[in-house]
Write a protein that holds these residues in place. Structure first.
Motif, PDB file in Angstrom:
ATOM      1  N   MET A  11      22.771  -9.792  11.113  1.00  0.00           N
ATOM      2  CA  MET A  11      23.233  -8.453  10.747  1.00  0.00           C
ATOM      3  C   MET A  11      24.762  -8.439  10.718  1.00  0.00           C
ATOM      4  N   ASP A  12      25.346  -8.012   9.602  1.00  0.00           N
ATOM      5  CA  ASP A  12      26.800  -7.917   9.478  1.00  0.00           C
ATOM      6  C   ASP A  12      27.214  -6.506   9.895  1.00  0.00           C
ATOM      7  N   ILE A  13      27.424  -6.321  11.203  1.00  0.00           N
ATOM      8  CA  ILE A  13      27.723  -4.986  11.715  1.00  0.00           C
ATOM      9  C   ILE A  13      29.059  -4.485  11.173  1.00  0.00           C
ATOM     10  N   ALA A  14      30.042  -5.370  11.069  1.00  0.00           N
ATOM     11  CA  ALA A  14      31.363  -4.956  10.593  1.00  0.00           C
ATOM     12  C   ALA A  14      31.284  -4.355   9.196  1.00  0.00           C
ATOM     13  N   SER A  15      30.523  -4.990   8.300  1.00  0.00           N
ATOM     14  CA  SER A  15      30.395  -4.459   6.934  1.00  0.00           C
ATOM     15  C   SER A  15      29.658  -3.128   6.931  1.00  0.00           C
ATOM     16  N   ARG A  16      28.627  -2.997   7.790  1.00  0.00           N
ATOM     17  CA  ARG A  16      27.902  -1.727   7.865  1.00  0.00           C
ATOM     18  C   ARG A  16      28.821  -0.612   8.355  1.00  0.00           C
ATOM     19  N   VAL A  17      29.685  -0.920   9.314  1.00  0.00           N
ATOM     20  CA  VAL A  17      30.625   0.083   9.820  1.00  0.00           C
ATOM     21  C   VAL A  17      31.638   0.448   8.736  1.00  0.00           C
ATOM     22  N   TYR A  18      32.135  -0.567   8.036  1.00  0.00           N
ATOM     23  CA  TYR A  18      33.155  -0.324   7.011  1.00  0.00           C
ATOM     24  C   TYR A  18      32.584   0.441   5.828  1.00  0.00           C
ATOM     25  N   ASN A  19      31.363   0.108   5.423  1.00  0.00           N
ATOM     26  CA  ASN A  19      30.729   0.742   4.258  1.00  0.00           C
ATOM     27  C   ASN A  19      29.742   1.833   4.674  1.00  0.00           C
ATOM     28  N   HIS A  20      30.042   2.500   5.804  1.00  0.00           N
ATOM     29  CA  HIS A  20      29.087   3.455   6.378  1.00  0.00           C
ATOM     30  C   HIS A  20      28.659   4.502   5.354  1.00  0.00           C
ATOM     31  N   LYS A  21      27.350   4.670   5.290  1.00  0.00           N
ATOM     32  CA  LYS A  21      26.759   5.743   4.493  1.00  0.00           C
ATOM     33  C   LYS A  21      25.806   6.506   5.390  1.00  0.00           C
ATOM     34  N   TRP A  22      25.885   7.800   5.373  1.00  0.00           N
ATOM     35  CA  TRP A  22      25.108   8.636   6.279  1.00  0.00           C
ATOM     36  C   TRP A  22      23.620   8.340   6.218  1.00  0.00           C
ATOM     37  N   LYS A  23      23.049   8.219   5.013  1.00  0.00           N
ATOM     38  CA  LYS A  23      21.593   8.058   4.895  1.00  0.00           C
ATOM     39  C   LYS A  23      21.116   6.685   5.364  1.00  0.00           C
ATOM     40  N   ILE A  24      22.009   5.712   5.348  1.00  0.00           N
ATOM     41  CA  ILE A  24      21.639   4.377   5.824  1.00  0.00           C
ATOM     42  C   ILE A  24      21.735   4.304   7.339  1.00  0.00           C
ATOM     43  N   ASP A  25      22.766   4.894   7.892  1.00  0.00           N
ATOM     44  CA  ASP A  25      23.046   4.737   9.318  1.00  0.00           C
ATOM     45  C   ASP A  25      23.210   6.064  10.057  1.00  0.00           C
ATOM     46  N   PRO A  26      22.181   6.909  10.083  1.00  0.00           N
ATOM     47  CA  PRO A  26      22.254   8.035  11.017  1.00  0.00           C
ATOM     48  C   PRO A  26      22.275   7.475  12.435  1.00  0.00           C
ATOM     49  N   ILE A  27      22.917   8.159  13.340  1.00  0.00           N
ATOM     50  CA  ILE A  27      23.057   7.628  14.690  1.00  0.00           C
ATOM     51  C   ILE A  27      21.704   7.536  15.381  1.00  0.00           C
ATOM     52  N   ILE A  28      20.891   8.564  15.266  1.00  0.00           N
ATOM     53  CA  ILE A  28      19.542   8.556  15.834  1.00  0.00           C
ATOM     54  C   ILE A  28      18.548   8.432  14.692  1.00  0.00           C
ATOM     55  N   ARG A  29      17.769   7.356  14.736  1.00  0.00           N
ATOM     56  CA  ARG A  29      16.873   7.042  13.635  1.00  0.00           C
ATOM     57  C   ARG A  29      15.443   7.507  13.881  1.00  0.00           C
ATOM     58  N   SER A  30      15.132   7.895  15.107  1.00  0.00           N
ATOM     59  CA  SER A  30      13.733   8.158  15.462  1.00  0.00           C
ATOM     60  C   SER A  30      13.694   8.920  16.777  1.00  0.00           C
ATOM     61  N   LEU A  31      12.644   9.694  17.000  1.00  0.00           N
ATOM     62  CA  LEU A  31      12.462  10.345  18.296  1.00  0.00           C
ATOM     63  C   LEU A  31      12.187   9.330  19.404  1.00  0.00           C
ATOM     64  N   ILE A  32      11.781   8.104  19.049  1.00  0.00           N
ATOM     65  CA  ILE A  32      11.606   7.091  20.094  1.00  0.00           C
ATOM     66  C   ILE A  32      12.831   6.189  20.217  1.00  0.00           C
ATOM     67  N   ASP A  33      13.941   6.560  19.554  1.00  0.00           N
ATOM     68  CA  ASP A  33      15.225   5.934  19.856  1.00  0.00           C
ATOM     69  C   ASP A  33      15.739   6.604  21.126  1.00  0.00           C
ATOM     70  N   THR A  34      15.013   6.357  22.207  1.00  0.00           N
ATOM     71  CA  THR A  34      15.286   6.962  23.505  1.00  0.00           C
ATOM     72  C   THR A  34      14.821   6.004  24.576  1.00  0.00           C
ATOM     73  N   ASP A  35      15.075   6.349  25.833  1.00  0.00           N
ATOM     74  CA  ASP A  35      14.669   5.479  26.932  1.00  0.00           C
ATOM     75  C   ASP A  35      13.204   5.708  27.298  1.00  0.00           C
ATOM     76  N   PHE A  36      12.523   4.623  27.634  1.00  0.00           N
ATOM     77  CA  PHE A  36      11.096   4.668  27.945  1.00  0.00           C
ATOM     78  C   PHE A  36      10.798   5.607  29.118  1.00  0.00           C
ATOM     79  N   TYR A  37      11.677   5.591  30.139  1.00  0.00           N
ATOM     80  CA  TYR A  37      11.421   6.456  31.291  1.00  0.00           C
ATOM     81  C   TYR A  37      11.408   7.924  30.893  1.00  0.00           C
ATOM     82  N   LYS A  38      12.149   8.267  29.835  1.00  0.00           N
ATOM     83  CA  LYS A  38      12.200   9.662  29.406  1.00  0.00           C
ATOM     84  C   LYS A  38      10.826  10.116  28.909  1.00  0.00           C
ATOM     85  N   LEU A  39      10.130   9.248  28.191  1.00  0.00           N
ATOM     86  CA  LEU A  39       8.795   9.596  27.717  1.00  0.00           C
ATOM     87  C   LEU A  39       7.793   9.629  28.859  1.00  0.00           C
ATOM     88  N   LEU A  40       7.919   8.705  29.812  1.00  0.00           N
ATOM     89  CA  LEU A  40       7.035   8.735  30.978  1.00  0.00           C
ATOM     90  C   LEU A  40       7.232  10.027  31.762  1.00  0.00           C
TER      91      LEU A  40
END
Length: 429
Positions: A1-30
């Protein structure tokens, strides 16, 4: 993964900060399932708290962009694949960890509204409503603020400058991994979701640990990454449960019993490695002194504030006093860890207890010294339950600098829980 290029060419629809409701910690769901079962109608307020006042977030982060990210989170719901994973996967050796009634509720959930305003260089961000719903805002809210801060610092960097930055950060992390390879009997998990540099960086860190540490790396707290990378989802419970249960207590006697009531409810819900005590909410020494005998039979304990070695020694002495063999017990260290402390604690307690580490911010957000003015240094940002059914919550901790709540209530809790003298420790994260 080329993180630097993704940061430089950031597009909102490609890289929203939270991608899913399970982009969270497991203990939170427990914890959410436990709350859904035991306290579903409790009204709770969560609030963002920046302990590092020198970081003026509202001066760094654009309010409109923050609202855009938060609004995006409110549009998310579980995908079919995510629901299938939660319903059918084996967690901690147990199939169907999440009950059908909880999953039906979760599949229909959209996160509730938020309240946001600026005050004196900081954001006042709060979430109010039914406890099972608003509690799921905590982790994504923190992750959004941390990543927006990272983006603000990086926004004027050129493509090659970003490539060099991430190459240096990768080298820095890989040197940590190489150092940890030599630690015998190491068990290490990623606990870095809430204060990560970014989602892409946390995902890279997990992949680096998988390759570099092999079986020494036991999993990640992040559910989305655990699902995608096919690693164990790791987590149990947090201070939120005793803080809210305690706020609901009507009398001092009920208040003193509230932290044990939490674990009695948890005992009914879970077994095995999920039976981990988090004792420091109102002081570890005081909690263990008054603990019922059945808690000594639990699998282990998590040390999350104060001096970690002192906390482990306290736990060992307590187990011995209750007729338990500490060598069969699990001690999880999770406060402000980095390589040196991990190595030291492993040496000190290996063979005396089963040792494990939850490595957080200094795994997924250690960019110290890599940009001018140390502008990416980690800082202490939390999102806590501050009110339950109209009553303030309180946390005392084993470090008074982590205490929170109105001063008069802190004094009352200290009296009720018979809190002794405490030493202050620097709060890094």
């Amino acid at each position: 993964m080329d993180i630097a290029s993704r940061v430089y060419n950031h597009k909102w629809k490609i890289d929203p900060i939270i991608r899913s409701l399970i982009d969270t910690d497991f203990y939170k769901l427990l914890m959410c399932q436990s709350v859904f079962r035991n306290k579903p109608d409790t009204q709770v307020t969560f609030s963002l708290i920046n302990r590092t006042k020198s970081i003026r977030l509202a001066d760094l982060v654009d309010e409109g962009e923050l609202r855009e990210q938060l609004d995006h989170i409110r549009s998310l719901s579980l995908s079919r694949g995510e629901s299938t994973w939660l319903r059918g996967n084996t967690f901690y050796g147990k199939r169907q960890m999440f009950r059908p009634d909880f999953m039906e509720w979760f599949e229909g959930l959209r996160l509730p509204a938020y309240h946001l305003e600026k005050r004196d260089g900081q954001f006042e961000l709060t979430f109010e409503g039914r406890w099972p719903e608003v509690m799921l805002w905590e982790i994504p809210a923190l992750a959004v603020l941390m990543e927006l801060r990272s983006r603000a610092v990086l926004k004027d960097m050129g493509k090659f400058e970003l490539q060099v930055l991430y190459a240096r950060a990768m080298t820095k992390l890989w040197e940590k991994v190489e150092g940890l390879r030599a630690v015998p009997d190491l068990r290490l998990a990623d606990f870095g979701t809430r204060r990560r540099h970014s989602f892409l960086w946390q995902d890279w860190c997990v992949q680096a640990m998988l390759e570099g540490l092999g079986e020494k790396f036991v999993g990640t707290s992040n559910c989305l990454i655990a699902m995608r990378r096919e690693v164990e989802a790791i987590g149990t419970n947090a201070h939120e449960l005793p803080m809210v249960y305690s706020a609901l207590a009507e009398t001092d006697a009920q208040l003193r019993q509230a932290p044990y009531e939490v674990l009695a409810d948890w005992h009914e819900e879970h077994d095995g490695n999920l039976r981990i005590i988090l004792p420091d909410t109102y002081g570890t020494q005081e909690f263990l002194a008054g603990a019922p005998d059945w808690l000594a039979g639990w699998t282990g304990i998590r040390i999350d504030s104060g001096d970690p070695a002192e906390g482990a020694e306290t736990a060992i002495a307590w187990w011995k006093s209750r007729g338990e063999d500490p060598r069969g017990k699990l001690v999880i260290f999770s406060d402000g860890l980095d390589v040196d402390r991990i190595e030291q604690l492993q040496r000190q307690f290996s063979g005396r207890v089963r040792v494990s580490f939850g490595w957080g911010t200094l795994l997924t957000n250690d960019f110290r010294g890599l940009v001018p003015n140390d502008g990416l240094a980690p800082f202490s940002l939390v999102c806590k339950a501050v009110c339950a059914n109209g009553r303030p919550t309180v946390k005392l901790s084993d470090n008074p600098l982590k205490a929170m709540g109105p001063a008069d209530e802190i004094a009352r809790y200290a009296r009720v829980f018979r809190l002794g003298a405490q030493q202050e420790y620097e709060v890094l994260v």
